[in-house]
Structures are given as structure tokens and as C-alpha cells.
Scaffold this motif. Structure first.
Motif, PDB file in Angstrom:
ATOM      1  N   ILE A 183       0.840  -1.211   0.000  1.00  0.00           N
ATOM      2  CA  ILE A 183       0.000   0.000   0.000  1.00  0.00           C
ATOM      3  C   ILE A 183       0.868   1.252   0.000  1.00  0.00           C
ATOM      4  N   GLY A 186       2.680   2.058  -3.276  1.00  0.00           N
ATOM      5  CA  GLY A 186       1.878   2.211  -4.488  1.00  0.00           C
ATOM      6  C   GLY A 186       1.985   1.003  -5.411  1.00  0.00           C
ATOM      7  N   GLU A 188       0.943  -2.210  -7.414  1.00  0.00           N
ATOM      8  CA  GLU A 188      -0.365  -2.486  -8.030  1.00  0.00           C
ATOM      9  C   GLU A 188      -0.975  -3.775  -7.485  1.00  0.00           C
ATOM     10  N   SER A 209      -3.557  -1.596 -16.292  1.00  0.00           N
ATOM     11  CA  SER A 209      -2.750  -0.442 -15.867  1.00  0.00           C
ATOM     12  C   SER A 209      -1.904   0.080 -17.037  1.00  0.00           C
ATOM     13  N   GLU A 313      -8.462  -4.529   0.317  1.00  0.00           N
ATOM     14  CA  GLU A 313      -9.402  -3.940  -0.655  1.00  0.00           C
ATOM     15  C   GLU A 313      -9.013  -2.499  -0.984  1.00  0.00           C
ATOM     16  N   THR A 314      -8.503  -1.797   0.030  1.00  0.00           N
ATOM     17  CA  THR A 314      -8.062  -0.418  -0.204  1.00  0.00           C
ATOM     18  C   THR A 314      -6.991  -0.404  -1.290  1.00  0.00           C
ATOM     19  N   LEU A 315      -6.027  -1.320  -1.152  1.00  0.00           N
ATOM     20  CA  LEU A 315      -4.970  -1.398  -2.173  1.00  0.00           C
ATOM     21  C   LEU A 315      -5.580  -1.670  -3.554  1.00  0.00           C
ATOM     22  N   GLN A 316      -6.512  -2.607  -3.596  1.00  0.00           N
ATOM     23  CA  GLN A 316      -7.137  -2.949  -4.880  1.00  0.00           C
ATOM     24  C   GLN A 316      -7.812  -1.730  -5.506  1.00  0.00           C
ATOM     25  N   MET A 317      -8.397  -0.879  -4.630  1.00  0.00           N
ATOM     26  CA  MET A 317      -9.161   0.265  -5.161  1.00  0.00           C
ATOM     27  C   MET A 317      -8.265   1.423  -5.578  1.00  0.00           C
ATOM     28  N   ILE A 318      -7.144   1.615  -4.866  1.00  0.00           N
ATOM     29  CA  ILE A 318      -6.376   2.842  -5.151  1.00  0.00           C
ATOM     30  C   ILE A 318      -5.105   2.617  -5.958  1.00  0.00           C
ATOM     31  N   SER A 319      -4.664   1.360  -6.093  1.00  0.00           N
ATOM     32  CA  SER A 319      -3.423   1.134  -6.848  1.00  0.00           C
ATOM     33  C   SER A 319      -3.771   0.519  -8.190  1.00  0.00           C
TER      34      SER A 319
END
Ligand code: F6P
Length: 320
Positions: A183, A186, A188, A209, A313-319
Motif C-alpha cells: 500500500i 503504491g 499495483e 494499468s 481492498e483499499t490497495l485494490q481500489m487505489i493502486s
């Protein structure tokens, strides 16, 4: 309690020295004698015990590693080894013990408390962050920062060459180092033992990406899944982008502790000695919701580490 012992055990972790300093100085503050036991339980069994003074712990707060050295000791799993460890404590008149280490070290502490009546306090010292009862273990923050430093550098060269970097971090069976360094860097994609991975999804994520204008990808993989080399080999057969593996390895266990680890060390060490000074043993110290806590050692070692799916999930959404 007039005389206490202190040891570090298992894999070393940045902040162990700062915790040693906190235990020794707090002990002296309460008028106790503090004995340092070298090489963890192995040193306890073999009687490698020396008294520590105020100045024995000067100038170590900023140092990585452990001044007392450490070991993984199989003999402590045997009744004979345990009896020898207790004999050493009795020989030196050590009435209470502070153990700085991870899960395996706490199991040794639990045996000493439960079966031999030695008041023992555990301080969680491991980069793995794999103990459920505490939000953070000593050394985790520094280890993640070391990983970040390396991943930042990898990002530079991967972007220049439009490559995919697979970076292996430690953690034994726990994915926290991968999760937090993923996270914060950054990355992916992270691949952790707690969640089964799907290579098709990973390839789609990379392709998406790239279609969105990205020139490189970072995949952080926890050692508990497989090696970076093996994962990169598998991934390469699914993609035309060039894939390069990097294993960070033991570099992440060394180095000067971060502010967070020094603060935890000071508070954990001080709390451990306060408990012993109050005649309380058989506890572990930790931090929960930003508060220093203590808990029954038997309860703490029986808790199963849970994974933070929301952070994943945060990582999945923002990276991306
Ligand atoms: O427990 C700390 C840790 O660094 C783990 O992340 C890793 O699996 C293990 O120790 C490595 O152990 P060693 O230094 O004995 O190879």
C-alpha cells in the motif's frame, strides 16, 4: 522483586536494543538488579548471564540488531532444556524474566510461567507483525520502511525499462509486511498467504494499468506464498512484459529503528518492568488502539492472527 533477567530470542528486529535499554533503565529506576542473558534461551540454558548497569545500554537506542544477541533454541522445547534454564535463573537469584521475541519465544515464556512458576513478561519483537493480540510488533515499522526504500528504487528502474517487478518480502506465514509495504509504495498487486491468487486476474490488472498509461508494475509477494523468482517465472509465461524478481531478504531485519519502533520499545520495556515491579508475571505487553496494554500470556499465544481484508481492498481500489 529485586533481580530480573532479560533476553532477546528468535529473529532479531530493529528496536530490540531500544527495548533492552528501556528494561534495564526502568529496572534500575525501581531499584532492581537487571541481568542480561546472551543468545536467548540458548544462553539461559548455558548460563551466559551478566549483570547490566546504567551505562551497559548507552548509545544503543539507535542501533539495529540486539546487543544481547539472539538464537532460535530447539533445546528449550525439551523438558531437560527447560529445567536447565530454570536452574540458571535460580543460581543467579533471578526472580522475574523479560523475553523480547516473537511467537516461538513467547511459547518458551509461557512454559516458564505456566509450568515452572517463573514470572515472565513477553515483549513482542519481530518484524513479522504476526501476533494477533497487538496491533504492532517491534521492528515491523522499520522493516516496512526498509522495504519501501528498496521498492522506490526498483520503481525507478522498472519504469525506465517498462518492466514488472516482483519483490519478495519476509513475514513467515503472515502477509502484513507485504500488505503495508504494498500500500505504502503504491504497488499495483500484493500476493499474500492469506488470500489465494489468480494469475489471470494479475495479468489483467497489469494489462489494464498499461492501457491506462502506466509504464511499470510492482508486485509485492510475501515469502509465505513462494519465492519472487518462482512467481516471476510463472508470470513471465503469461505476459510479454519483461518480469524481474528481487528478494529483499535479511536487509529488512537490520538498520536503525524508526521513531515508531523506538517509541514502542520505550513503552513496552517500561511497561514490562512496571508489571514485574508490581509482582505481576505471566503477561505480554502490546499496543491496541494506540494504548499500551498487557494480556495473559496463555491467552495471547492462543489467538490466531487475522488478516486485514479492508486494507487489502483499499490497495485494490487505489493502486491501478
Ligand atoms: O521471524 C522473522 C523472520 O525474519 C521471518 O520473516 C523469516 O521467515 C525468518 O525470520 C527468517 O529466519 P532466519 O533469519 O533464521 O533465516
Amino acid at each position: 522483586m529485586k533481580r530480573i533477567g532479560l533476553l532477546t530470542s528468535g529473529g532479531d528486529a530493529p528496536g530490540m536494543n531500544a527495548a533492552i535499554r528501556a528494561v534495564v533503565r526502568s529496572g534500575i529506576y525501581f531499584g532492581m538488579e537487571v541481568y542480561g542473558i546472551e543468545r536467548g534461551y540458548a544462553g539461559l540454558i548455558e548460563d551466559n548471564v551478566t549483570p547490566m548497569e546504567m551505562r551497559s545500554v548507552s548509545n544503543i537506542v539507535q542501533c539495529g540488531g540486539t546487543k544481547l544477541r539472539t538464537a532460535r533454541c530447539m533445546e528449550m522445547l525439551t523438558v531437560e532444556g527447560q529445567k536447565r534454564a530454570v536452574d540458571t535463573l535460580e543460581k543467579h537469584g533471578i526472580e522475574g524474566l523479560v523475553v523480547i521475541g516473537g511467537d516461538g519465544s513467547f511459547r518458551g515464556a509461557k512454559v516458564l510461567s505456566e509450568q515452572y512458576g517463573v514470572p515472565t513478561i513477553g515483549i513482542p519483537g519481530t518484524i513479522d507483525n504476526d501476533l494477533e493480540y497487538t496491533d504492532y510488533t517491534l521492528g515491523f515499522d522499520t522493516a516496512v520502511n526498509t522495504c519501501l526504500d528498496i521498492i522506490n528504487k526498483l520503481r525507478d528502474t522498472m519504469t525506465s525499462h517498462e518492466r514488472v517487478s516482483v519483490v519478495e518480502v519476509m513475514g513467515r506465514h503472515c502477509g502484513d509486511i507485504a500488505l503495508y509495504s504494498g500500500i505504502a509504495s503504491g504497488a499495483e498487486i500484493i500476493v499474500v498467504p492469506e488470500i489465494a491468487f489468480n494469475m489471470d486476474e494479475i495479468v489483467s490488472r497489469i494489462n489494464r494499468s498499461r492501457a491506462n498509461g502506466k509504464h511499470s508494475n510492482i508486485i509485492v509477494i510475501a515469502e509465505g506464498v513462494m519465492t519472487a523468482e518462482e512467481f516471476a517465472r510463472q508470470l513471465q509465461s503469461f505476459t510479454l512484459h519483461s518480469v524481474r524478481p528481487t528478494c529483499i531478504g535479511h536487509v529488512q531485519r537490520g538498520g536503525s529503528p524508526s521513531m515508531m519502533d523506538r517509541m514502542l520499545a520505550a513503552q513496552f520495556g517500561n511497561k514490562a518492568v512496571r508489571l514485574l515491579n508490581d509482582g505481576i508475571g505471566n503477561r505480554v505487553v502490546g499496543i491496541r488502539d494506540n494504548k499500551i496494554i498487557d494480556m495473559d500470556i496463555i491467552e495471547a499465544v492462543s489467538m490466531k492472527k487475522t488478516f486485514n481484508y479492508e486494507l487489502y481492498e483499499t490497495l485494490q481500489m487505489i493502486s491501478m
